[in-house]
Design a protein around this motif. Structure first.
Motif, PDB file in Angstrom:
ATOM      1  N   LEU A 121       0.800  -1.232   0.107  1.00  0.00           N
ATOM      2  CA  LEU A 121       0.090  -0.070   0.020  1.00  0.00           C
ATOM      3  C   LEU A 121       0.863   1.365   0.077  1.00  0.00           C
ATOM      4  CD1 LEU A 121      -2.812  -1.222   2.423  1.00  0.00           C
ATOM      5  CD2 LEU A 121      -3.066  -0.913   0.051  1.00  0.00           C
ATOM      6  N   VAL A 122       1.978   1.177   0.631  1.00  0.00           N
ATOM      7  CA  VAL A 122       3.010   2.413   0.534  1.00  0.00           C
ATOM      8  C   VAL A 122       3.519   2.431  -0.756  1.00  0.00           C
ATOM      9  CG1 VAL A 122       5.255   3.202   1.300  1.00  0.00           C
ATOM     10  CG2 VAL A 122       3.660   2.189   2.988  1.00  0.00           C
ATOM     11  N   CYS A 123       3.820   1.552  -1.381  1.00  0.00           N
ATOM     12  CA  CYS A 123       4.173   1.519  -2.867  1.00  0.00           C
ATOM     13  C   CYS A 123       3.272   2.177  -3.888  1.00  0.00           C
ATOM     14  CB  CYS A 123       4.661   0.063  -3.197  1.00  0.00           C
ATOM     15  SG  CYS A 123       6.039  -0.831  -2.698  1.00  0.00           S
ATOM     16  N   PHE A 124       1.753   1.691  -3.218  1.00  0.00           N
ATOM     17  CA  PHE A 124       0.686   2.186  -4.239  1.00  0.00           C
ATOM     18  C   PHE A 124       0.820   3.738  -4.139  1.00  0.00           C
ATOM     19  CE2 PHE A 124      -3.792   3.102  -5.538  1.00  0.00           C
ATOM     20  CZ  PHE A 124      -3.581   2.535  -6.892  1.00  0.00           C
ATOM     21  N   ALA A 125       0.885   4.287  -2.585  1.00  0.00           N
ATOM     22  CA  ALA A 125       0.725   5.713  -2.411  1.00  0.00           C
ATOM     23  C   ALA A 125       1.738   6.414  -3.255  1.00  0.00           C
ATOM     24  CB  ALA A 125       0.769   5.852  -0.898  1.00  0.00           C
TER      25      ALA A 125
END
Length: 274
Positions: free
Chosen positions: A72-76
């Motif tokens: 999810l951090v990667c997606f952010a």
């Protein structure tokens, strides 16, 4: 970073693909839990935090949830690249700027969800739903002089986002920047259309809750994803409405996972400055 570039592997592309997979996993779990709720196998309608909690209860759940949080951090980060660095070359037209602002909001939401996952792993907070968080933020906005207007604007924006998602699903325009040949493409179109229609309905309901909260100046009117699904469940033939929507959210998750493989991501133009 330099080593990845030397091997012709763009680090931003890697982050984006990992992010789409993590986002898709969360949506598929939400969809599956909503299916169970529709069929009477779950106590309450789920939301994204419920999905994270479900991951945590599995064997090696903390490790799995940690990986999802990282995704999810990667997606952010990818959303930030889309918003601030214009990774998709949307430009500065009105439509392009609106979409880029939407990407920025998505970055904040996904980063917050990742933070919630870390809190669950560290046991620093109880597992709660997104509805209470939405009401807390609404109460904070209502405390300002023009708070009702602010909440109303949020509601209109979310409602409009729901309409845009539903229209995209209805028109079948889900393959933008997606390359898939043969028998894969028709299935992706079906998944995307069902997913965007369901997501559009949910967003429209959430936007309506915010508009109602602005009109009545009551934060208690606000509901998040779980509240929207619960509202469907409470209607006549609500189990069927919830089931159809749940299957749509599951389809959206599956579509996002497919994007991890098939979406065209070409951030070469800006990675040199990252």
């Amino acid at each position: 970073m330099a080593k990845l570039r030397s091997q012709n592997i763009d680090p931003v592309e890697v982050l984006a693909r990992i992010g789409y997979a993590a986002r898709g996993l969360v949506y598929t779990i939400v969809g599956w839990l909503a299916v169970l709720a529709a069929l009477g196998g779950a106590a309450r309608a789920p939301d994204s935090k419920t999905a994270l909690s479900a991951i945590l209860t599995q064997p090696f759940g903390a490790v799995l949830l940690g990986l999802v949080a990282a995704g999810l951090v990667c997606f952010a980060i990818w959303r930030i690249a889309q918003a601030a660095l214009d990774a998709d070359r949307l430009g500065t037209t009105t439509k392009g700027l609106v979409r880029r602002v939407g990407f920025a909001v998505s970055a904040i939401i996904n980063a917050g969800l990742a933070f919630s996952a870390v809190q669950m792993i560290m046991r620093t907070s109880a597992v709660g739903g997104g509805d209470s968080a939405a009401r807390d933020w609404t109460a904070y906005l209502l405390s300002f002089q023009f708070g009702q207007i602010l909440v109303g604007v949020v509601g209109v924006v979310v409602f409009a986002a729901g309409g845009a998602n539903a229209w995209k699903g209805y028109k079948g325009r889900v393959m933008d920047r997606v390359t898939a040949d043969g028998q894969v493409e028709p299935w992706l179109v079906r998944l995307g259309r069902a997913g965007y229609l369901a997501r559009g309905l949910v967003f429209a309901l959430i936007g309506g809750f915010f508009i109602s909260a602005a009109y009545q100046a009551r934060a208690s009117e606000v509901q998040g994803l779980a509240g929207a699904l619960r509202t469907l469940q409470e209607q006549p033939y609500g189990w069927a409405l919830l089931l159809v929507t749940a299957l749509g959210l599951f389809a959206f998750g599956a579509f996002q996972i497919a994007l991890a493989r098939y979406r065209r991501i070409n951030p070469t133009g800006f990675t040199a400055s990252v």
